[in-house]
Structure formats: structure tokens, C-alpha cells
Motif scaffolding. Structure first.
Motif: not given
Length: 362
Positions: A306-315
């Protein structure tokens, strides 16, 4: 007369005896042992009831359950699922499957993959090309990434205009001819299980860095990391184990596989296992296609995924998330659970439907 289970246990015990003069220098319980001469014994020594999931499924050219199955030997070896729906006028998208196994074990011919990906091929419908990946510790990363990229290169070559471009006899293989008849390589989707989910990220990134012109007419239209094996060094064991409920996937196993597969001296923060960590390039700079990330609610690596998904969104990346309620790591690959348990069967159907919807929209 001994029972089948007893015979299986006795056979495993006999196969797992260390050859004379050799010692075990490293091991992943149940899965593999590294001997002092550098050889690796992958004889399964865990619960015998899991063995059927690891049995290879032979290819077949006569349709079964709406598809045919073909092996395409080469560099790398490919396994191809062709749905009968591909005989229509419209060409089918291509799903390139990168299998899991902690970078160290498994094979795309195993029943656990076959029962899911044969069903997925018909449900989308899509041609599925499953890639035989190298295994660590004999082959450490980035060998697996390089092989995933090589599979795309080989797929593109199959559609080249001449045998010279396609590597001589490659274009004459019956499976290659079938691929050219039905597949649309302008719509390729990368799908990976567990460590294969990690590979989806890095293979897609490599293709993106190379540029559209370099890969034409092949185009990677999307990626589907399913329960990718992302981890972070700073997470405590108790935090990581909060969601784990599978005897086949433990923190010790994850650590062992990573130690065997990562470059020598690398830690959990290495980009191969933590693409959103401080050692990785900023995700804003990584060219990625749209992503559908599948996460298990009870997965050991749920929070990191889920952290990876959040990082993708933030990018600013295009990312969708499917959270499978009540499910653990790679639940959909356990054919016996899918057949016997209504909840597992329903979550598996949801996963297949989500992938089919994602492919249809990209």
C-alpha cells in the motif's frame, strides 16, 4: 502397503539426504538447500499435500476449457495460452506473466500457475505468455529483470517482417505462427505474482526508459503487480508479521530469498525490493504505464504494498488498487482452496474480473 502420504514423505526424505562429503551452507525451510559446492537442491521437504500444486502441466494443442497450451523454447523459454476466442477477427491483447517464488524457486509450468492463468486467458480474453525466469542464488538480480526484458524482445521479434530480424528459425515455430495470427503486441500487459510483481515494476521501467520508438510495434500498455514482495528495512518483525497467516510465506522465508537474490551486500532498502525507498530513483523520474496493484488484506507485505501505491500516486502515476478482503499472500494460486472455499473462490473471481476490466480500459 504404505499410504500415498507416507510414500511421498519417504521419497522426500530420501531425496533430501546430503550427498557424501557435502554440507548445507544455507537453506530456506521446505524449499531449497544450498550445498558447499555451490549446487542447489530444490526438493520440496515441506507438507506433502502441497506437492500437487508444484506438478508441471504438459502443453496441449487440442482445446481444453476454451484454450490451448504451447511451449516455445528459446531465450528465454515461453509458455503460451491461446484462448479459442482468439480465432475471431479481432486480435487479442497479450499478458506477459512473470512468475513468483522469491526469485529463487518455482516454474511457470506448475499447476498453481496453470489453473489461474488458463482461466484468466479465457476470461479477459487475452494471449498469455508466461516467462521461464532464472533462479537465485545461481542467478542474482538483475538477471530476472533482464530475462523479462528479453521476453518482450523475443515477442517483438516473432512479429518481425523477416526471419533474419527474428533470429532465423524462430518465426517457423508453430506456436510463434499462432501468436502472429491472434496477438496484438501493441497492447501488452505485464502481470507478476509476488516477486514477479517486483519485476513488473522494473521491466516496465526499463521499457519506458528505452522509449516508444525503440520498442515499436510492441507497446506495454499496463502493469499488474499481484502481491509484490516489497519490503522496508525499518519495519519491525512484529509489524511485518501482523497480517501474515500463511505457513508458506513467513518473514524468515522472505529475508532468506532476498538475501539469496539481491546483489551481494544489498539490504532490504535496495530498489529491487523497495522501489519507493531512499536508495531508489524518485518515482517521478521513472516512466511507468498505468498500474493495477493487487493487495491481500492479510498479506505479510500488505502495508508495504500500500505504501508503494501511495508513492505512485504522489509521483503522479496512474494507479488502481484492488484489496482482497480476508486473503493472504498469493491465495489465488492455491487451486485446492479456490475449489473448496467459497470466500477464496469469490476473491479469485474478483481478481480475475479486475484484471479483465483493467485490460479492457487500456
Amino acid at each position: 502397503m504404505a499410504s500415498a502420504t507416507t510414500e511421498s514423505q519417504e521419497a522426500q526424505a530420501a531425496a533430501s539426504v546430503v550427498p557424501s562429503g557435502r554440507t548445507v551452507v544455507d537453506a530456506v525451510s521446505g524449499w531449497l538447500r544450498v550445498l558447499d559446492d555451490g549446487s542447489v537442491d530444490r526438493t520440496w521437504t515441506g507438507p506433502p499435500e502441497a506437492l500437487p500444486l508444484m506438478q508441471p502441466v504438459a502443453p496441449y494443442s487440442d482445446p481444453r476449457d476454451g484454450h490451448t497450451l504451447h511451449d516455445l523454447p528459446g531465450e528465454p523459454n515461453l509458455r503460451v495460452y491461446l484462448p479459442e476466442a482468439g480465432k475471431g477477427e479481432d486480435r487479442l491483447p497479450v499478458i506477459v506473466h512473470l512468475h513468483g517464488g522469491g526469485f529463487c524457486i518455482s516454474h511457470p509450468s506448475w499447476l498453481m500457475y496453470h489453473h489461474f492463468y488458463s482461466r484468466l486467458a479465457c476470461a479477459v480474453p487475452a494471449v498469455i505468455v508466461s516467462v521461464e525466469l532464472p533462479l537465485a542464488p545461481e542467478h542474482r538480480l538483475p538477471a530476472h529483470i533482464d530475462t523479462g526484458v528479453a521476453a518482450l524482445r523475443r515477442l517483438r521479434a516473432i512479429f518481425a517482417q523477416s526471419n533474419a530480424d527474428a533470429g532465423g528459425a524462430l518465426n517457423t515455430d508453430p506456436a510463434a505462427e499462432l501468436l502472429r495470427d491472434v496477438a496484438d503486441i501493441s497492447r501488452v500487459f505485464l502481470v507478476g505474482d509476488s516477486s514477479g510483481g517486483n519485476l513488473v515494476h522494473f521491466v516496465a521501467a526499463q521499457v519506458g526508459q528505452d522509449g516508444t520508438d525503440h520498442w515499436a510495434p510492441l507497446h506495454v500498455a499496463g502493469g499488474v503487480p499481484i502481491h509484490p514482495g516489497f519490503v522496508r528495512a525499518e519495519r519491525s518483525r512484529s509489524e511485518l508479521e501482523t497480517h501474515a497467516d500463511s505457513v508458506f510465506f513467513t518473514l524468515d522465508m522472505l529475508d532468506k530469498f532476498n538475501a539469496m537474490a539481491l546483489p551481494e551486500g544489498a539490504t532490504r532498502e535496495h530498489p529491487y525490493t523497495c522501489p519507493m525507498g531512499p536508495q531508489a530513483p524518485p518515482l517521478k523520474s521513472v516512466p511507468l504505464p498505468p498500474m493495477l496493484v493487487a493487495v491481500g488484506e492479510h498479506d505479510l507485505v500488505r502495508d508495504t504494498d500500500l505504501e508503494y501505491c501511495d508513492a505512485l500516486r504522489s509521483a503522479g502515476k496512474d494507479v488502481e488498487v484492488l484489496l482482497s478482503r480476508g486473503m493472504s499472500h498469493a491465495f489465488y494460486l492455491n487451486k485446492f482452496a479456490v475449489d473448496a472455499d467459497p470466500a477464496t473462490r469469490e476473491r479469485t473471481r474478483e481478481l480475475i474480473d479486475a484484471i479483465a476490466s483493467f485490460v479492457s480500459r487500456h
